[in-house]
Design a protein around this motif. Structure first.
Motif, PDB file in Angstrom:
ATOM      1  N   THR A 117       3.309   2.017   7.891  1.00  0.00           N
ATOM      2  CA  THR A 117       1.739   2.619   7.008  1.00  0.00           C
ATOM      3  C   THR A 117       2.494   2.522   5.518  1.00  0.00           C
ATOM      4  O   THR A 117       1.547   2.766   5.108  1.00  0.00           O
ATOM      5  CB  THR A 117       2.293   3.577   6.991  1.00  0.00           C
ATOM      6  OG1 THR A 117       3.323   4.771   7.341  1.00  0.00           O
ATOM      7  CG2 THR A 117       1.553   4.309   8.372  1.00  0.00           C
ATOM      8  N   VAL A 118       3.480   1.389   5.179  1.00  0.00           N
ATOM      9  CA  VAL A 118       4.253   1.446   3.998  1.00  0.00           C
ATOM     10  C   VAL A 118       3.609   0.813   3.300  1.00  0.00           C
ATOM     11  O   VAL A 118       3.326   0.726   1.938  1.00  0.00           O
ATOM     12  CB  VAL A 118       6.315   0.753   4.431  1.00  0.00           C
ATOM     13  CG1 VAL A 118       5.634  -0.704   4.528  1.00  0.00           C
ATOM     14  CG2 VAL A 118       6.353   0.846   2.975  1.00  0.00           C
ATOM     15  N   LEU A 119       2.862  -0.140   4.101  1.00  0.00           N
ATOM     16  CA  LEU A 119       1.829  -1.132   3.057  1.00  0.00           C
ATOM     17  C   LEU A 119       0.621  -0.600   2.355  1.00  0.00           C
ATOM     18  O   LEU A 119       0.086  -0.558   1.381  1.00  0.00           O
ATOM     19  CB  LEU A 119       1.450  -2.366   3.884  1.00  0.00           C
ATOM     20  CG  LEU A 119       0.863  -3.945   3.250  1.00  0.00           C
ATOM     21  CD1 LEU A 119       1.688  -4.144   2.396  1.00  0.00           C
ATOM     22  CD2 LEU A 119       0.285  -4.310   3.657  1.00  0.00           C
ATOM     23  N   ALA A 120      -0.262   0.675   3.320  1.00  0.00           N
ATOM     24  CA  ALA A 120      -0.891   1.427   2.729  1.00  0.00           C
ATOM     25  C   ALA A 120      -0.497   2.688   2.102  1.00  0.00           C
ATOM     26  O   ALA A 120      -1.260   2.773   1.119  1.00  0.00           O
ATOM     27  CB  ALA A 120      -1.743   1.510   4.646  1.00  0.00           C
ATOM     28  N   SER A 121       0.754   3.034   2.096  1.00  0.00           N
ATOM     29  CA  SER A 121       0.938   3.775   0.897  1.00  0.00           C
ATOM     30  C   SER A 121       0.846   2.574  -0.433  1.00  0.00           C
ATOM     31  O   SER A 121       0.912   3.673  -1.857  1.00  0.00           O
ATOM     32  CB  SER A 121       2.592   4.334   1.376  1.00  0.00           C
ATOM     33  OG  SER A 121       1.916   5.226   2.147  1.00  0.00           O
ATOM     34  N   LEU A 122       1.669   1.848  -0.034  1.00  0.00           N
ATOM     35  CA  LEU A 122       2.321   0.865  -1.471  1.00  0.00           C
ATOM     36  C   LEU A 122       0.604   0.907  -2.489  1.00  0.00           C
ATOM     37  O   LEU A 122       0.690   0.660  -3.129  1.00  0.00           O
ATOM     38  CB  LEU A 122       3.183   0.182  -0.946  1.00  0.00           C
ATOM     39  CG  LEU A 122       4.337  -0.482  -0.649  1.00  0.00           C
ATOM     40  CD1 LEU A 122       4.531  -0.901  -0.336  1.00  0.00           C
ATOM     41  CD2 LEU A 122       4.960   0.387  -2.381  1.00  0.00           C
ATOM     42  N   GLY A 123      -0.289   0.504  -1.302  1.00  0.00           N
ATOM     43  CA  GLY A 123      -1.950   0.192  -2.075  1.00  0.00           C
ATOM     44  C   GLY A 123      -2.609   1.503  -2.444  1.00  0.00           C
ATOM     45  O   GLY A 123      -2.738   1.282  -3.729  1.00  0.00           O
ATOM     46  N   ASN A 124      -2.000   2.919  -2.121  1.00  0.00           N
ATOM     47  CA  ASN A 124      -2.624   3.594  -2.909  1.00  0.00           C
ATOM     48  C   ASN A 124      -2.068   4.205  -4.227  1.00  0.00           C
ATOM     49  O   ASN A 124      -2.716   4.419  -4.453  1.00  0.00           O
ATOM     50  CB  ASN A 124      -1.787   5.086  -1.415  1.00  0.00           C
ATOM     51  CG  ASN A 124      -2.498   6.402  -2.741  1.00  0.00           C
ATOM     52  OD1 ASN A 124      -3.307   6.640  -2.536  1.00  0.00           O
ATOM     53  ND2 ASN A 124      -1.547   7.078  -2.540  1.00  0.00           N
ATOM     54  N   ILE A 125      -0.508   3.816  -4.167  1.00  0.00           N
ATOM     55  CA  ILE A 125       0.172   4.009  -5.489  1.00  0.00           C
ATOM     56  C   ILE A 125      -0.949   3.126  -6.469  1.00  0.00           C
ATOM     57  O   ILE A 125      -1.191   3.557  -7.219  1.00  0.00           O
ATOM     58  CB  ILE A 125       2.119   3.299  -5.876  1.00  0.00           C
ATOM     59  CG1 ILE A 125       2.320   4.510  -4.404  1.00  0.00           C
ATOM     60  CG2 ILE A 125       1.960   3.441  -6.691  1.00  0.00           C
ATOM     61  CD1 ILE A 125       3.501   4.600  -3.929  1.00  0.00           C
ATOM     62  N   VAL A 126      -0.401   1.540  -6.369  1.00  0.00           N
ATOM     63  CA  VAL A 126      -1.133   0.829  -6.847  1.00  0.00           C
ATOM     64  C   VAL A 126      -2.267   0.937  -7.737  1.00  0.00           C
ATOM     65  O   VAL A 126      -2.844   0.786  -8.483  1.00  0.00           O
ATOM     66  CB  VAL A 126      -0.818  -0.520  -5.932  1.00  0.00           C
ATOM     67  CG1 VAL A 126      -1.568  -1.956  -7.267  1.00  0.00           C
ATOM     68  CG2 VAL A 126       0.509  -1.250  -6.411  1.00  0.00           C
ATOM     69  N   THR A 127      -3.428   1.744  -6.121  1.00  0.00           N
ATOM     70  CA  THR A 127      -5.066   1.856  -6.759  1.00  0.00           C
ATOM     71  C   THR A 127      -4.768   3.138  -7.564  1.00  0.00           C
ATOM     72  O   THR A 127      -5.088   2.893  -9.053  1.00  0.00           O
ATOM     73  CB  THR A 127      -5.550   2.373  -5.595  1.00  0.00           C
ATOM     74  OG1 THR A 127      -5.421   0.952  -4.650  1.00  0.00           O
ATOM     75  CG2 THR A 127      -7.014   2.236  -5.704  1.00  0.00           C
ATOM     76  N   TRP A 128      -3.779   4.198  -7.150  1.00  0.00           N
ATOM     77  CA  TRP A 128      -3.428   5.436  -7.974  1.00  0.00           C
ATOM     78  C   TRP A 128      -3.805   4.637  -9.890  1.00  0.00           C
ATOM     79  O   TRP A 128      -3.880   5.399 -10.775  1.00  0.00           O
ATOM     80  CB  TRP A 128      -2.742   6.754  -7.610  1.00  0.00           C
ATOM     81  CG  TRP A 128      -2.662   7.847  -8.703  1.00  0.00           C
ATOM     82  CD1 TRP A 128      -2.981   8.637  -8.922  1.00  0.00           C
ATOM     83  CD2 TRP A 128      -1.338   7.150 -10.020  1.00  0.00           C
ATOM     84  NE1 TRP A 128      -2.895   9.580  -9.633  1.00  0.00           N
ATOM     85  CE2 TRP A 128      -1.758   8.548 -10.229  1.00  0.00           C
ATOM     86  CE3 TRP A 128      -0.114   6.874 -10.336  1.00  0.00           C
ATOM     87  CZ2 TRP A 128      -0.414   9.329 -11.200  1.00  0.00           C
ATOM     88  CZ3 TRP A 128       0.830   7.042 -10.875  1.00  0.00           C
ATOM     89  CH2 TRP A 128       0.612   7.922 -11.284  1.00  0.00           C
ATOM     90  N   GLN A 129      -2.245   3.782  -9.601  1.00  0.00           N
ATOM     91  CA  GLN A 129      -1.964   3.171 -11.187  1.00  0.00           C
ATOM     92  C   GLN A 129      -2.967   2.276 -12.217  1.00  0.00           C
ATOM     93  O   GLN A 129      -3.037   3.256 -13.304  1.00  0.00           O
ATOM     94  CB  GLN A 129      -0.390   2.454 -10.968  1.00  0.00           C
ATOM     95  CG  GLN A 129       0.251   2.383 -12.267  1.00  0.00           C
ATOM     96  CD  GLN A 129       0.574   3.250 -12.748  1.00  0.00           C
ATOM     97  OE1 GLN A 129       1.954   3.578 -11.215  1.00  0.00           O
ATOM     98  NE2 GLN A 129       1.056   3.426 -13.877  1.00  0.00           N
ATOM     99  N   TRP A 130      -3.594   1.495 -11.543  1.00  0.00           N
ATOM    100  CA  TRP A 130      -4.914   1.042 -11.793  1.00  0.00           C
ATOM    101  C   TRP A 130      -6.080   0.829 -11.981  1.00  0.00           C
ATOM    102  O   TRP A 130      -7.044   0.275 -12.616  1.00  0.00           O
ATOM    103  CB  TRP A 130      -4.499  -0.372 -11.568  1.00  0.00           C
ATOM    104  CG  TRP A 130      -3.014  -0.943 -11.845  1.00  0.00           C
ATOM    105  CD1 TRP A 130      -2.109  -0.992 -11.053  1.00  0.00           C
ATOM    106  CD2 TRP A 130      -2.050  -1.908 -12.851  1.00  0.00           C
ATOM    107  NE1 TRP A 130      -1.136  -1.106 -11.698  1.00  0.00           N
ATOM    108  CE2 TRP A 130      -0.671  -2.033 -12.752  1.00  0.00           C
ATOM    109  CE3 TRP A 130      -3.293  -2.162 -14.286  1.00  0.00           C
ATOM    110  CZ2 TRP A 130      -0.432  -2.788 -13.936  1.00  0.00           C
ATOM    111  CZ3 TRP A 130      -2.341  -2.721 -14.724  1.00  0.00           C
ATOM    112  CH2 TRP A 130      -1.197  -2.776 -15.363  1.00  0.00           C
ATOM    113  N   ALA A 131      -6.472   1.717 -11.236  1.00  0.00           N
ATOM    114  CA  ALA A 131      -7.600   1.824 -10.833  1.00  0.00           C
ATOM    115  C   ALA A 131      -8.455   2.326 -12.579  1.00  0.00           C
ATOM    116  O   ALA A 131      -9.446   1.891 -12.469  1.00  0.00           O
ATOM    117  CB  ALA A 131      -8.636   2.750  -9.617  1.00  0.00           C
ATOM    118  N   GLY A 132      -8.182   3.609 -12.631  1.00  0.00           N
ATOM    119  CA  GLY A 132      -8.165   3.701 -14.634  1.00  0.00           C
ATOM    120  C   GLY A 132      -8.647   2.819 -14.807  1.00  0.00           C
ATOM    121  O   GLY A 132      -9.130   2.926 -15.855  1.00  0.00           O
TER     122      GLY A 132
END
Length: 257
Positions: A117-132
């Motif tokens: 699950t860690v790759l998905a968890s990292l993807g969530n962080i990156v999306t949260w950080q950069w989507a805005g």
């Protein structure tokens, strides 16, 4: 960069010191299964995470552009705030949220930092950080479009969804291409988020999890600066080639040369 390229052509030996090795370090990096594993991982990560982020940013930009209430400015600010948070602080915050002992999601029984699950968890962080950030880029492009086009479409009977998908989105294709390009470049250089989360589960986030982390470990844990420089330049070549291929494939649609 010139100095890094220079040392990538040398090899440190105990007897002769620094000796000129031509491209031996590069050949070693290409043959290194740990380098290949890290490259494959970031490529898979990018193929999944990049479309998800761009679609979320586009949907948010279209919704805010269509909003006429006085709260639209607040929503823009709220979406942009995560980008203003330093990456290290944001990752530490998510590390707390992912904790299986003190995190608020511990009751779910899900180990967010396990190997699966860690790759998905990292993807969530990156999306949260950069989507805005991408949302603001796309929203700025939408603000530059002529409003008369929308009125003509409404007169012809187009719904708001049709206007968003068939008029607005194609007209900001250049901004979409640039946002996607920056996302691809950032993804291939994936470094800070997995490095910060590594103490939570060193078995899942290894010292060769991404090429950048592997190069960092080679330089600052094993003092293999020459080999580290070669890995870094190979990664730079992958970023350049990948970015060029994407621009070449989208140049006609985006009008970018």
């Amino acid at each position: 960069m010139a100095y890094a390229f220079k040392i990538s052509l040398y090899r440190s030996t105990l007897i002769e010191g620094e000796v000129f090795a031509w491209f031996d370090n590069y050949k070693q990096a290409i043959d290194d299964p740990l380098v290949r594993e890290g490259v494959v991982r970031v490529l898979v990560f990018g193929l999944i995470q990049t479309p998800v982020m761009i679609v979320l940013a586009l949907v948010a930009a279209l919704l805010i552009d269509a909003a006429t209430s006085r709260f639209s400015r607040f929503f823009r600010l709220a979406a942009f705030v995560p980008y203003a948070v330093p990456v290290v602080i944001g990752t530490l915050m998510w590390g707390f949220l992912y904790s299986d002992s003190v995190g608020p999601f511990a009751w779910t029984g899900i180990d967010f930092t396990s190997t699966g699950t860690v790759l998905a968890s990292l993807g969530n962080i990156v999306t949260w950080q950069w989507a805005g950030y991408n949302m603001i880029v796309l929203y700025a492009a939408l603000q530059g479009l002529p409003r008369e086009t929308y009125e003509s479409a409404r007169i012809d009977g187009a719904s708001e969804v049709q206007i968003a998908l068939r008029i607005k989105t194609p007209m900001i294709s250049s901004a979409l291409v640039l946002a996607t390009l920056f996302t691809i470049m950032g993804t291939l250089q994936f470094f800070t988020e997995p490095l910060i989360l590594q103490p939570l589960n060193p078995g899942a986030i290894t010292t060769h999890y991404t090429p950048n982390i592997y190069a960092y470990q080679q330089a600052f844990s094993f003092q293999q600066y020459n080999y580290s420089a070669a890995i870094s330049f190979l990664l730079g070549a992958v970023v350049f080639v990948g970015s060029y291929i994407f621009l070449f494939a989208t140049r006609k649609r985006s009008a970018l040369q």
